[in-house]
Write a protein that holds these residues in place. Structure first.
Motif, short mmCIF file in Angstrom:
data_model
loop_
_atom_site.label_atom_id
_atom_site.label_comp_id
_atom_site.label_asym_id
_atom_site.label_seq_id
_atom_site.Cartn_x
_atom_site.Cartn_y
_atom_site.Cartn_z
N ASN A 106 0.86 -1.19 0.00
CA ASN A 106 0.00 0.00 0.00
C ASN A 106 0.89 1.24 0.00
OD1 ASN A 106 -2.31 1.59 0.09
ND2 ASN A 106 -2.42 1.57 2.32
N ILE A 107 0.31 2.38 -0.35
CA ILE A 107 1.03 3.64 -0.29
C ILE A 107 0.04 4.70 0.17
CG2 ILE A 107 0.59 4.34 -2.70
CD1 ILE A 107 3.60 5.26 -2.70
N THR A 108 0.49 5.63 0.99
CA THR A 108 -0.40 6.66 1.55
C THR A 108 -0.04 8.02 0.96
OG1 THR A 108 1.04 7.24 3.41
CG2 THR A 108 -0.43 5.33 3.69
N THR A 109 -0.93 8.99 1.15
CA THR A 109 -0.67 10.34 0.65
C THR A 109 0.34 11.08 1.52
OG1 THR A 109 -2.64 11.13 1.81
CG2 THR A 109 -2.88 10.57 -0.52
N GLY A 110 0.75 10.50 2.63
CA GLY A 110 1.87 11.04 3.38
C GLY A 110 3.20 10.60 2.78
#
Length: 713
Positions: free
Chosen positions: A597-601
């Motif tokens: 997964n990847i986050t907008t942070g």
């Protein structure tokens, strides 16, 4: 889901069990048992490995549970590995009745029919470097055979796809040894030339498939050594659905237990020879006995009485043979140094004839003394690299070997030793600090070292500002069919090997663009924001102009819409698509360098559309300053998101074949064919930020979410 190591690195183990005493029962007293376990993972020049340290640690624990005194070496250099093998062989040689177990897990390759184990710091830029930068497997086997101990087991979990950029032929794994010691068992974790999994079936275990099964049977009480590997092979084949089938080669005819032997089982003494049945007449042939002793290991050939047989012989061993037809026998001992010794004996009915062989291999000739050697002269330093300096020097005499010492001050007493012993008069000294002056001394070596030569100095080139050195290596390009968000253009997955290169930590900024191009086409303005709204042709022009400005040779020649790439130029250029994905993954195999997964942070994208039904995040609706998110494991920023990034390649479908340094299709329908873009941008959904995702655009097109980053050779 398969990981990168399942196909890219193919794991192949093979084992050598060296001779047990000929025609002798197990000793009543327990043998001494010694083990050497090596696990290499943190490679600096090729791809790091996932499970090798786990494999080494677990095998170490299992052997200690069987009563072995074990030494563990992790992430070893060539010097450390060679020294450990030497110590191991010496311990075995001091205890003639001992058992030895050598286990290695890491990269290994073959060259010209020979096998090599790769140290973590090896700098192998061409195939010829293997002899100086890697541990020759035959060297280890020779050390163990010379130890003359009772039993040796060698396990090499080391046969993977060749990870080096010079491996153009795509040679895979280790080769079957051409000099298998007498009385040995050779077990390959998979058939020669096939792939073996670096992870257990299902991808969740801590061990490679072969080692996971081996550990099970090492811990099973009462298994004879051959049964350990028979059961391991059967379970590997079953667990892989016959995709990985171990191969077994046996020349070992004794009985041995790595742990405790079963108490209730006594091993029957098998007759080594059954005399032929009488041919004619009422009287059976008379029989007698023979006892042969030898002081040195070799192979005994027995001829006479209808018998012609080769039998391996151990040091100090005695070979009893019963039931021989009476008559004259010719005995020949063949020794490892090529010498032979012959005897003739008469075997009489009901009697035991005896023969002894007393030849001993003479010790090696004493090394030359230091005063007899000439220090090499005329030392020269070639054109330095960013992190290396080439050296050359005059020969000090035929057959002389050399060592290189180096330091940052002109004082040989403070110099460091370059680990490799050289038999040539040149070397490239790698992994030096950029923009630093080094002093070098060359020493002749022939058993002892002569006085060091005078120093020569050279200064490495400074590493380009804000660039990261990417090591050469191999990876699995594309995505598996099971990856969420995948489209057909990302497959089939295929093995790709790339050479080392420098790549910029950040996307090219507007400040950098303006310093060269004297303009700013970007939609979002800011010196530290990435430049965007630039075409592929614009990026090519920037690369050439910046190269000229900094005194470098431009990488590209443009004639209208046709652009040619000069691979020998040292100027700035765009990454190839393969280089881009390799650098983006930074040794990972999942959807993102950040994992599943990847986050907008971590990255700048449209957080309203997260990956695979994960939690929503922020949508900034514009670019952010380069380096605002998370760096990958190799220190690169914004490989996911912010702006899409131009690559050199024309867009085309993958053909699924293994490749080395691919640069895209070479026969487009037109010179203006679509060019690849990678990484996703600030407006992209999360699924388009995946490491394997591909996009393309006309090379003359300009949009507000498309920029680029730079590569230097």
């Amino acid at each position: 889901m398969k990981t990168k190591h399942t196909v890219l690195l193919y794991t192949l183990s093979f084992l050598f069990v060296l001779p047990a005493p000929v025609c002798a029962q197990e000793s009543v007293s327990a043998p001494q048992k010694f083990a050497l376990v090596i696990g290499n993972a943190a490679y600096t020049q090729v791809s790091p490995l996932r499970n090798t340290l786990n494999d080494a640690a677990d095998v170490m624990a299992a052997l200690e549970g069987l009563g072995f005194e074990a030494e563990l070496l992790t992430d070893g250099t060539l010097r450390q590995m060679a020294a450990a093998v030497d110590r191991f062989a010496r311990r075995l040689g001091a205890a003639a009745d001992s058992y030895g177990f050598f286990y290695y897990s890491g990269h290994g390759v073959q060259s010209q029919g020979e096998n090599f184990l790769i140290p973590v710091d090896a700098d192998i830029r061409r195939e010829a470097d293997l002899a100086y930068e890697a541990l020759h497997v035959q060297r280890a086997l020779d050390y163990l055979q010379e130890a003359g101990n009772r039993l040796n087991v060698v396990v090499l979990d080391a046969c993977r796809d060749n990870p080096f950029s010079w491996a153009r032929s795509g040679g895979r794994g280790l080769t079957v040894t051409s000099r298998q010691p007498p009385g040995s068992i050779v077990v390959y974790a998979t058939s020669a030339g096939s792939t073996a999994s670096d992870i257990s079936e299902g991808g969740t275990g801590r061990n490679g498939l072969f080692t996971a099964e081996l550990l099970k049977h090492l811990k099973t009480p009462g298994l004879e050594v051959k049964e350990v590997f028979n059961r391991t092979g059967a379970d590997v084949s079953r667990a892989s659905g016959s995709r990985q089938i171990p191969a077994v080669y046996s020349q070992f005819f004794g009985t041995a237990y790595l742990g405790k032997a079963p108490q209730a089982v006594s091993e029957p003494q098998a007759a080594p020879y059954t005399p032929p049945a009488p041919q004619f007449g009422p009287i059976a042939a008379a029989v007698g006995n023979l006892e042969v002793a030898a002081a040195t290991a070799g192979t005994l050939n027995i001829r006479g009485g209808g018998l012609d047989r080769d039998v391996p012989f151990t040091v100090g061993g005695t070979l009893p043979i019963s039931g021989l037809q009476t008559g004259t026998y010719r005995l020949t001992m063949n020794y490892r140094d090529g010498k032979t010794e012959e005897k003739t004996v008469d075997v009489e009915a009901g009697q035991t004839a005896k023969a002894s062989f007393n030849y001993r291999i003479p010790p090696a000739t004493a090394p030359a003394v230091a005063s007899a050697l000439y220090p090499p002269g005329n030392i020269k330093a070639g054109t330095p690299g960013y992190d290396s300096i080439p050296l050359s020097w005059d020969s000090a005499g035929s057959g002389i070997k050399y060592r290189v010492y180096y330091g940052t001050v002109n004082d040989p007493s403070k110099a460091k030793l370059y680990d490799i012993i050289l038999d040539r008069t040149n070397a490239v000294i790698p992994r030096l600090e950029g923009n630093q002056t080094y002093y070098f001394w060359i020493s002749s070596l022939d058993g002892v070292e002569s006085v060091k030569s005078g120093a020569v100095s050279a200064r490495t080139r400074p590493v380009p500002d804000e660039f990261v050195r990417i090591p050469s290596g191999s990876f699995l390009m594309g995505s598996p069919a099971s990856e969420a968000g995948r489209w057909d253009g990302e497959g089939p997955q295929h093995s790709v090997t790339v050479g080392g290169f420098f790549i910029s930590k950040y996307e090219v900024t507007q400040k950098e663009w303006k310093a060269v191009m004297r303009s700013n086409p970007s939609y979002f303005k800011g010196d530290d924001l990435p430049v965007e709204n630039v075409s592929w042709y614009d990026a090519i022009e920037y690369c050439n102009k910046r190269s000229v400005k900094e005194g470098l040779t431009p990488a590209y020649t443009r004639n209208g819409d046709s652009v040619m790439w000069n691979r020998n130029a040292n100027g700035y250029r765009l990454p190839t698509e393969a280089e881009w994905e390799y650098a983006c993954r930074a040794g990972t195999a999942g959807p993102f360098s950040t994992g599943n997964n990847i986050t907008t942070g971590q990255a700048n994208y449209n957080g309203n559309y997260p990956y695979n039904e994960n939690v929503q995040g922020e949508y900034r609706e514009k670019t952010w300053n380069v380096g605002s998110g998370a760096a990958n494991a190799w220190g690169l920023y914004d490989m996911h998101g912010n702006v899409w990034e131009w690559c050199w390649d024309r867009y085309g479908s993958y053909d699924g074949k293994a490749q080395t340094d691919p640069a895209g299709p070479s026969d487009p329908a037109s010179s203006d064919a679509d060019r690849v873009e990678r990484g996703g941008g600030w407006s992209a959904y999360a699924q388009y930020l995946r490491s394997a995702n591909r996009n393309y655009y006309t090379p003359s097109g300009r949009v507000g979410n498309l920029g680029f980053r730079l590569v230097r050779p």
